[in-house]
Design a protein around this motif. Structure first.
Motif: not given
Ligand code: MG
Ligand code: C2E
Ligand code: MG
Ligand code: MG
Length: 283
Positions: A181-182, A238
């Motif tokens: 993620d991220d 995202e």
């Molecule tokens: Mg994220």
């Protein structure tokens, strides 16, 4: 005079800091009862295939409806849950809640339906017991290990602990999918990609926000996508909010998109309507 201003500022900062500390203490105290009082719930945000615009899976995002403070953001209370150790219990609840929804929507759609959940490094820190119990939970229900995919952050990989490595091995052995993620916001992301066996990389919203043709952000997104694909990793972008961002990422061969352009996070009821009738045209 300058002296007065100086002291005034100092007082302002300490008051603000005190308020922040007080709120944190209140959150830490109230979070203890939030689970049993059923104040926590999940919303679900569609993740869409950029090749055919179809819903691929959803990400579960936790919410806290606090009786006095209203809706508290996970960005605020997850760190509190991590500090107090409550994250383990909350994380187990998120897992089971997501499993039950995945099962229900799988039945409704007559096809596999994956839900991606966020996990905190703290949940992997003690030992492998917790992850084993999740894998057993799926097996006992005769559910595929792909029912749930786990989102982890670079922070977790940075901890470099044996517990975490063992957890990741267990997850891989069981056949569960993992998303980083991220991506791009942490330190030395590339070193982890070399070491880690992951299925999905999620490009952080900060690269998508100002996406323009011929921009540095676009060059970075393109490079991340090419690199991931060469490593056999699929890419989710995202925070897609506009058609232009979507088109640029699609042209860059990004596999999946997530963001307000497709849908905001939805309550379980609203997501179920979405699954049955397609996206609500009013949104
Ligand atoms: Mg994220
Ligand atoms: P994340 O995992 O990176 O989740 C994406 C965040 O971006 C979510 O914020 C989502 O609502 C928001 N978002 C999605 N599309 C857009 C968009 O187009 N524009 C903008 N501006 N924002 C968008 P949210 O729900 O506030 O969650 C914040 C973070 O809290 C998550 O970031 C995740 O790190 C953490 N979190 C959420 N649920 C859980 C959980 O169950 N467990 C743990 N450990 N962390 C969680
Ligand atoms: Mg996430
Ligand atoms: Mg993010």
């Amino acid at each position: 005079s300058a002296k007065v201003t100086g002291r005034g500022r100092y007082q302002f900062f300490t008051e603000a800091m005190q308020l922040t500390a007080q709120r944190r203490m209140q959150l830490a105290k109230d979070l203890r009862n939030a689970l049993s009082a059923e104040q926590l719930f999940l919303e679900y945000q569609p993740i869409v295939s950029l090749t055919d615009d179809r819903l691929s899976k959803v990400e579960a995002l936790i919410r806290w409806q606090h009786p006095q403070l209203g809706l508290v953001s996970p960005a605020e209370f997850i760190p509190v849950a991590e500090e107090t150790g409550l994250i383990s219990e909350i994380g187990d609840w998120v897992f089971r809640e997501a499993v039950s929804k995945s099962e229900a929507w799988q039945t409704l759609l007559q096809r596999p339906f994956q839900i991606s959940i966020n996990t905190s490094p703290v949940q992997y820190r003690d030992d492998t017991h917790r992850i084993s119990s999740w894998i057993d939970y799926l097996r006992e229900r005769c559910l595929s290990s792909k029912t749930i995919s786990l989102e982890i952050t670079e922070g977790m990989l940075m901890e470099n602990s044996a517990d975490i490595e063992n957890c990741l091995l267990l997850i891989r052995d069981a056949g569960m999918e993992v998303a980083l993620d991220d991506f791009g916001t942490g330190y030395s992301s590339l070193a982890y990609l070399k070491r880690m066996d992951i299925d999905f990389l999620k490009i952080d919203r900060s690269f998508v926000r100002n996406l323009q043709p011929d921009s540095n952000d676009l060059a970075l997104c393109e490079a991340m996508i090419v690199m991931a694909h060469k490593l056999g990793i699929q890419v989710v972008a995202e925070g897609i909010e506009t058609r232009e961002q979507k088109e640029l990422l699609k042209s860059a061969r990004c596999d999946y998109g997530q963001g307000y352009y497709f849908s905001r996070p939805l309550s379980a009821e609203r997501l179920q309507e979405f699954l049955c009738n397609g996206p609500d045209e009013r949104h």
